[in-house]
Design a protein around this motif. Structure first.
Motif, PDB file in Angstrom:
ATOM      1  N   SER A  43      84.625  45.541  45.353  1.00 53.00           N
ATOM      2  CA  SER A  43      85.443  46.086  44.278  1.00 53.00           C
ATOM      3  C   SER A  43      85.303  45.253  43.007  1.00 53.00           C
ATOM      4  O   SER A  43      85.123  45.795  41.906  1.00 53.00           O
ATOM      5  N   ALA A  44      85.374  43.924  43.153  1.00 52.51           N
ATOM      6  CA  ALA A  44      85.251  43.034  41.991  1.00 52.51           C
ATOM      7  C   ALA A  44      83.847  43.095  41.396  1.00 52.51           C
ATOM      8  O   ALA A  44      83.671  43.020  40.176  1.00 52.51           O
ATOM      9  N   GLN A  45      82.837  43.268  42.243  1.00 52.82           N
ATOM     10  CA  GLN A  45      81.467  43.370  41.748  1.00 52.82           C
ATOM     11  C   GLN A  45      81.241  44.705  41.037  1.00 52.82           C
ATOM     12  O   GLN A  45      80.590  44.753  39.992  1.00 52.82           O
ATOM     13  N   MET A  46      81.798  45.778  41.587  1.00 51.73           N
ATOM     14  CA  MET A  46      81.651  47.084  40.953  1.00 51.73           C
ATOM     15  C   MET A  46      82.272  47.075  39.558  1.00 51.73           C
ATOM     16  O   MET A  46      81.692  47.579  38.594  1.00 51.73           O
ATOM     17  N   ARG A  47      83.454  46.469  39.443  1.00 49.54           N
ATOM     18  CA  ARG A  47      84.098  46.372  38.135  1.00 49.54           C
ATOM     19  C   ARG A  47      83.218  45.591  37.162  1.00 49.54           C
ATOM     20  O   ARG A  47      83.074  45.954  35.988  1.00 49.54           O
ATOM     21  N   ALA A  48      82.652  44.496  37.631  1.00 48.82           N
ATOM     22  CA  ALA A  48      81.821  43.667  36.753  1.00 48.82           C
ATOM     23  C   ALA A  48      80.563  44.394  36.300  1.00 48.82           C
ATOM     24  O   ALA A  48      80.053  44.153  35.198  1.00 48.82           O
ATOM     25  N   GLU A  49      80.062  45.287  37.128  1.00 48.49           N
ATOM     26  CA  GLU A  49      78.859  46.024  36.769  1.00 48.49           C
ATOM     27  C   GLU A  49      79.153  47.163  35.788  1.00 48.49           C
ATOM     28  O   GLU A  49      78.309  47.498  34.949  1.00 48.49           O
ATOM     29  N   THR A  50      80.312  47.766  35.895  1.00 51.26           N
ATOM     30  CA  THR A  50      80.598  48.960  35.103  1.00 51.26           C
ATOM     31  C   THR A  50      81.392  48.683  33.829  1.00 51.26           C
ATOM     32  O   THR A  50      81.249  49.424  32.847  1.00 51.26           O
ATOM     33  N   PHE A  51      82.199  47.645  33.796  1.00 45.71           N
ATOM     34  CA  PHE A  51      83.045  47.414  32.636  1.00 45.71           C
ATOM     35  C   PHE A  51      82.280  47.001  31.377  1.00 45.71           C
ATOM     36  O   PHE A  51      82.704  47.346  30.280  1.00 45.71           O
TER      37      PHE A  51
END
Length: 318
Positions: free
Chosen positions: A274-282
């Protein structure tokens, strides 16, 4: 409006507010409200790691520690129902047998259908509560918080209502922490009030009640964190907190302390992805869709939304 704790951040249409991470949290009492024992690390473990990183705070303000935030966790309920019988049979049976052979036999041969033994089930609740309390304390130690209180609020947990006992217990702990740090600003980190889980909703409502009725919102803010059961749409996110791989590993280790929960679901993996997905998309969200990373390369991030008091503007009499 998204606020990110990095150097100047811009997107199409105008500049976003930039706030220095250390200045924002300087001399802040941070109370992480965890409806169940593992919600604190799932929702805010990365932020907690940054707040408790004494080395980075010392490099910023010196070694005295007086400017570092004071971080505490309030675990609102026991979470005992989150431990199933299979986990007890697989991981805890010998420990149970060493203290209560009859209870161990009951766990081992407990019928999956039919009426359970009320007295033995009561003793099992005590065992489950002890397990989750120990896991919660291990999480707090891993994250470096000053203190973790295990409140075991029963009205919220069993009846899905805030009892007078629940209110008094939570209020007492919050006011005691407030008295310990009277000159600090106060920040609560809570589950989102729209979270589907009733225990999450009620835990947050109880904190809002305390903020309104006892603290009058004086130097008080409330940030809502995400959970596996509620994630923010982009327009809901107001604060983005990036953290590095070391903090992520600490968050994963802290989540792994909750062995009884990891047995059912690999929440440590959920937290990481979840934290990695946010970092990739934000970064694309911040820089404008279709315009690439805009120079922001984060390992992981957590997102928060502020919960503000309702302001009533009274009309003067005609």
């Amino acid at each position: 409006m998204i606020r990110s704790f990095v150097s100047a951040v811009f997107r199409s249409g105008g500049a976003l507010i930039h706030t220095d991470f250390y200045e924002l949290f300087r001399r802040t009492l941070v109370v992480v409200v965890s409806p169940h024992p593992d919600d604190s690390v799932l929702g805010a473990g990365g932020l907690i790691c940054r707040l408790t990183d004494r080395g980075s705070w010392a490099r910023k303000f010196g070694d005295s520690g007086q400017d570092q935030p004071a971080v505490y966790t309030l675990v609102m309920t026991s979470g005992s129902r989150g431990i199933d019988d299979e986990y007890l049979r697989t991981a805890e049976l010998e420990r149970i047998r060493s203290r209560d052979p009859a209870l161990a036999d009951y766990v081992l041969h407990k019928p999956r259908q039919g009426n359970p033994d009320a007295e033995l089930e009561k003793r099992l609740v005590e065992i489950r509560t002890e397990i989750r309390r120990a896991e919660s304390q291990a999480e707090a130690k891993e994250l470096g918080v000053r203190e973790s209180a295990f409140l075991e609020l029963k009205g919220i947990y069993y009846d899905h209502t805030i009892s007078a006992e629940d209110r008094n217990c939570a209020r007492e702990h919050v006011l005691r922490l407030r008295d310990r740090h009277p000159t600090y600003s106060l920040l609560f980190l809570v589950a989102h009030r729209d979270d589907m889980h009733p225990v999450h909703k009620l835990s947050t409502q109880l904190i809002v009640d305390i903020a309104e009725q006892d603290l009058r919102w004086a130097s008080t803010a409330i940030w809502q964190y995400e959970s596996p059961w509620i994630t923010f749409s982009p327009h809901q996110v107001e604060y983005v907190v990036p953290f590095d791989k070391n903090a992520m590993e600490t968050k994963v280790r802290a989540m792994s302390m909750h062995r009884s929960q990891e047995y059912r679901t690999r929440y440590s993996d959920v937290a990481r992805y979840s934290a990695q997905m946010r970092a990739e998309t934000f970064p694309e969200l911040l820089g404008g869709f279709g315009q690439g990373q805009s120079g922001y390369q984060w390992d992981y991030i957590e997102a928060f939304q502020e919960l503000r008091p309702v302001r009533v503007l009274h009309m003067s009499g005609d």
